[in-house]
Write an enzyme that holds these catalytic residues in place. Structure first.
Site, PDB file in Angstrom:
ATOM      1  N   TRP A  17       0.843  -1.207   0.000  1.00 18.54           N
ATOM      2  CA  TRP A  17       0.000   0.000   0.000  1.00 18.54           C
ATOM      3  C   TRP A  17       0.872   1.249   0.000  1.00 18.54           C
ATOM      4  CZ3 TRP A  17      -1.113  -4.312   3.067  1.00 18.54           C
ATOM      5  CH2 TRP A  17      -2.265  -5.006   2.683  1.00 18.54           C
ATOM      6  N   HIS A  56      -6.901   1.791   2.664  1.00 15.18           N
ATOM      7  CA  HIS A  56      -8.009   0.851   2.448  1.00 15.18           C
ATOM      8  C   HIS A  56      -9.051   1.069   3.547  1.00 15.18           C
ATOM      9  CE1 HIS A  56      -5.422  -2.375   4.806  1.00 15.18           C
ATOM     10  NE2 HIS A  56      -5.413  -1.206   5.386  1.00 15.18           N
ATOM     11  N   ARG A 105      -4.267   6.221  -2.383  1.00 15.30           N
ATOM     12  CA  ARG A 105      -2.952   5.582  -2.553  1.00 15.30           C
ATOM     13  C   ARG A 105      -2.049   6.447  -3.418  1.00 15.30           C
ATOM     14  NH1 ARG A 105      -4.287  -0.886  -2.930  1.00 15.30           N
ATOM     15  NH2 ARG A 105      -5.797  -0.783  -1.226  1.00 15.30           N
ATOM     16  N   GLN A 136     -13.636   2.045  -1.560  1.00 10.92           N
ATOM     17  CA  GLN A 136     -13.719   0.606  -1.281  1.00 10.92           C
ATOM     18  C   GLN A 136     -14.983   0.292  -0.492  1.00 10.92           C
ATOM     19  OE1 GLN A 136     -10.133  -0.715   0.716  1.00 10.92           O
ATOM     20  NE2 GLN A 136      -9.145  -1.203  -1.229  1.00 10.92           N
ATOM     21  N   VAL A 191      -5.659 -11.742   6.937  1.00 11.77           N
ATOM     22  CA  VAL A 191      -6.551 -12.897   6.744  1.00 11.77           C
ATOM     23  C   VAL A 191      -5.727 -14.163   6.523  1.00 11.77           C
ATOM     24  CG1 VAL A 191      -8.547 -11.646   5.837  1.00 11.77           C
ATOM     25  CG2 VAL A 191      -6.743 -12.388   4.267  1.00 11.77           C
ATOM     26  N   ALA A 204     -13.671 -11.436   6.087  1.00 13.85           N
ATOM     27  CA  ALA A 204     -13.628 -10.004   5.758  1.00 13.85           C
ATOM     28  C   ALA A 204     -13.410  -9.883   4.262  1.00 13.85           C
ATOM     29  CB  ALA A 204     -12.493  -9.324   6.503  1.00 13.85           C
TER      30      ALA A 204
HETATM   31  C1  FA5 Z   1      -7.010  -4.320   0.112  1.00 12.34           C
HETATM   32  O1  FA5 Z   1      -7.059  -3.089   0.117  1.00 12.34           O
HETATM   33  C2  FA5 Z   1      -7.511  -5.118   1.288  1.00 12.34           C
HETATM   34  N1  FA5 Z   1      -7.799  -4.227   2.388  1.00 12.34           N
HETATM   35  C3  FA5 Z   1      -8.741  -5.916   0.875  1.00 12.34           C
HETATM   36  C4  FA5 Z   1      -9.132  -6.951   1.889  1.00 12.34           C
HETATM   37  C5  FA5 Z   1     -10.063  -6.658   2.874  1.00 12.34           C
HETATM   38  C6  FA5 Z   1      -8.554  -8.214   1.839  1.00 12.34           C
HETATM   39  C7  FA5 Z   1     -10.413  -7.618   3.822  1.00 12.34           C
HETATM   40  C8  FA5 Z   1      -8.900  -9.183   2.782  1.00 12.34           C
HETATM   41  C9  FA5 Z   1      -9.837  -8.856   3.760  1.00 12.34           C
HETATM   42  P1  FA5 Z   1      -6.180  -4.476  -2.360  1.00 12.34           P
HETATM   43  O2  FA5 Z   1      -5.055  -3.579  -2.232  1.00 12.34           O
HETATM   44  O3  FA5 Z   1      -6.039  -5.650  -3.264  1.00 12.34           O
HETATM   45  O4  FA5 Z   1      -6.631  -5.049  -0.959  1.00 12.34           O
HETATM   46  O5  FA5 Z   1      -7.440  -3.630  -2.829  1.00 12.34           O
HETATM   47  C10 FA5 Z   1      -8.731  -4.179  -2.868  1.00 12.34           C
HETATM   48  C11 FA5 Z   1      -9.465  -3.720  -4.098  1.00 12.34           C
HETATM   49  O6  FA5 Z   1      -9.514  -2.296  -4.148  1.00 12.34           O
HETATM   50  C12 FA5 Z   1      -8.795  -4.102  -5.407  1.00 12.34           C
HETATM   51  O7  FA5 Z   1      -9.152  -5.423  -5.760  1.00 12.34           O
HETATM   52  C13 FA5 Z   1      -9.391  -3.103  -6.359  1.00 12.34           C
HETATM   53  O8  FA5 Z   1     -10.687  -3.484  -6.749  1.00 12.34           O
HETATM   54  C14 FA5 Z   1      -9.487  -1.868  -5.499  1.00 12.34           C
HETATM   55  N2  FA5 Z   1      -8.313  -1.010  -5.699  1.00 12.34           N
HETATM   56  C15 FA5 Z   1      -7.084  -1.121  -5.159  1.00 12.34           C
HETATM   57  N3  FA5 Z   1      -6.270  -0.123  -5.556  1.00 12.34           N
HETATM   58  C16 FA5 Z   1      -7.015   0.659  -6.373  1.00 12.34           C
HETATM   59  C17 FA5 Z   1      -6.761   1.873  -7.110  1.00 12.34           C
HETATM   60  N4  FA5 Z   1      -5.584   2.489  -7.060  1.00 12.34           N
HETATM   61  N5  FA5 Z   1      -7.776   2.384  -7.859  1.00 12.34           N
HETATM   62  C18 FA5 Z   1      -8.983   1.790  -7.905  1.00 12.34           C
HETATM   63  N6  FA5 Z   1      -9.284   0.657  -7.226  1.00 12.34           N
HETATM   64  C19 FA5 Z   1      -8.321   0.096  -6.474  1.00 12.34           C
END
Ligand code: FA5
Length: 335
Positions: free
Chosen positions: A148, A176, A202, A216, A260, A303
């Site tokens: 992140w 997130h 981000r 999100q 997780v 989650a």
């Molecule tokens: C997370 O942020 C974890 N907090 C998700 C999670 C929650 C996992 C609970 C397990 C349990 P990740 O970085 O993969 O994971 O982001 C999750 C989703 O947010 C991605 O699959 C995507 O759909 C969206 N996302 C992430 N970064 C971006 C971005 N820069 N722009 C738009 N959507 C994004």
């Protein structure tokens, strides 16, 4: 007719005018090039002796300017509704505001999860390091922090910080919505099921599926004997209700998130045959449960964190996530 009388008459005539045509007739009567009353008066100045010219010239010029201004004013007033002007003109369209498609999507998501008996929880966008990382089983030196890219806030009183012994809290823009899970668990006892939609940030390069400011949807269900099968049911039911009438193919891919175990990523198959990642999920890690003083032998849960832009892109056929926050009204009005 003397000038004072002219001015009085013209004022009441303008006042009573009820159409653009009537106003034009008044203008011609007083200011018309041929025989307009004021025009004639101006012409007569030419024959006056110099002293009178000096006296009357400016007075008549002023009367002319006043009449022009009064006509103009009435014309503008004519664009308000009580001026019974050209009643054949089409009505002016009243512009109405539009919800951003992300807000619209968020509202739909809330409604669906409320229907599945989830409560909707809010959390801060400006977050403490502890909630965004540490309590989610991501300590300071953990390489997973690099998953992140973070906007950090300047530490409070940063110029003094070098010599200060006290450890100050560090703040950031949440990367997130998962910190809301911790905040909720700290203050509530299981069993429960919640969602928390909201803004996330981000510090990363943007492309058609990545924005620096995006949204999100967090979800958390804690209870006795909760398993990934429960998650699978909930997520499939959510997609069925969200993508009304559109059958989507979903894939669960094994993945890693520190908070997780096991972890999965959820992909949806696009119309062009490619897969788009929409979120991460998994069974809440025992370390996370311990951090909020839950007994992991007694309580388990799942989650998930979905990208709201990604869900909206698929549902509404939007090709680029950056359009949502572009402020382009032509785009927003389509929804
Ligand atoms: C997370 O942020 C974890 N907090 C998700 C999670 C929650 C996992 C609970 C397990 C349990 P990740 O970085 O993969 O994971 O982001 C999750 C989703 O947010 C991605 O699959 C995507 O759909 C969206 N996302 C992430 N970064 C971006 C971005 N820069 N722009 C738009 N959507 C994004």
């Amino acid at each position: 007719m003397d000038l004072e009388e002219i001015k009085k008459n013209v004022a009441s005539e303008i006042e009573q005018a009820r159409s653009g045509d009537e106003l034009e007739a008044i203008r011609i009567k007083y200011l018309g090039r041929k025989q307009g009353l004021i025009t004639e008066a101006l012409k007569s100045i030419a024959d006056m002796p110099i002293e009178e010219k000096k006296k009357f010239g400016p007075i008549i010029q002023k009367a002319k300017a006043d009449i022009e201004a009064a006509i103009k004013f009435k014309e503008n007033e004519g664009s308000s509704d009580d001026f019974i002007g050209d009643i054949t003109l089409p009505g002016r369209k009243i512009e109405s505001g539009h919800l951003n498609p992300i807000t619209k999507t968020e509202n739909e998501v809330r409604r669906i999860f409320e229907g599945l008996n989830f409560s909707v929880i809010d959390g801060p966008e400006l977050e403490e390091e502890k909630y965004n990382f540490d309590s989610l089983n991501i300590p300071a030196d953990h390489p997973a922090r690099e998953m992140w890219d973070t906007f950090w806030l300047k530490p409070e009183g940063s110029s003094l910080a070098k010599n200060s012994v006290a450890v100050k809290k560090k703040y950031l823009l949440r990367t997130h919505t998962s910190p809301v899970e911790i905040r909720y668990m700290e203050t509530h006892e299981p069993p429960f099921q919640i969602i928390s939609p909201g803004r996330t940030f981000r510090y990363e390069a943007t492309d058609s599926t990545h924005e620096t400011n995006f949204h999100q949807l967090e979800g958390l269900m804690i209870g006795r004997d909760i398993s990934l099968a429960n998650f699978k049911f909930i997520v499939e039911e959510f997609f069925r209700r969200f993508f009304v009438g559109k059958k989507v193919t979903v894939r669960f891919r094994s993945s890693y998130f520190p908070f997780v175990e096991p972890g999965v990523e959820v992909d949806i198959k696009l119309d062009n045959g490619k897969w788009l990642e929409v979120g991460g999920a998994g069974m809440t890690h025992p370390n996370v449960l311990r951090a909020v003083k839950y007994n992991p032998r007694e309580w388990q849960g799942f989650a998930f964190g979905f990208g709201i832009e990604r869900l909206a892109m698929i549902k509404y056929g939007v090709p680029d996530a950056r359009l949502f926050m572009s402020g382009d009204l032509k785009f927003t009005k389509k929804f």
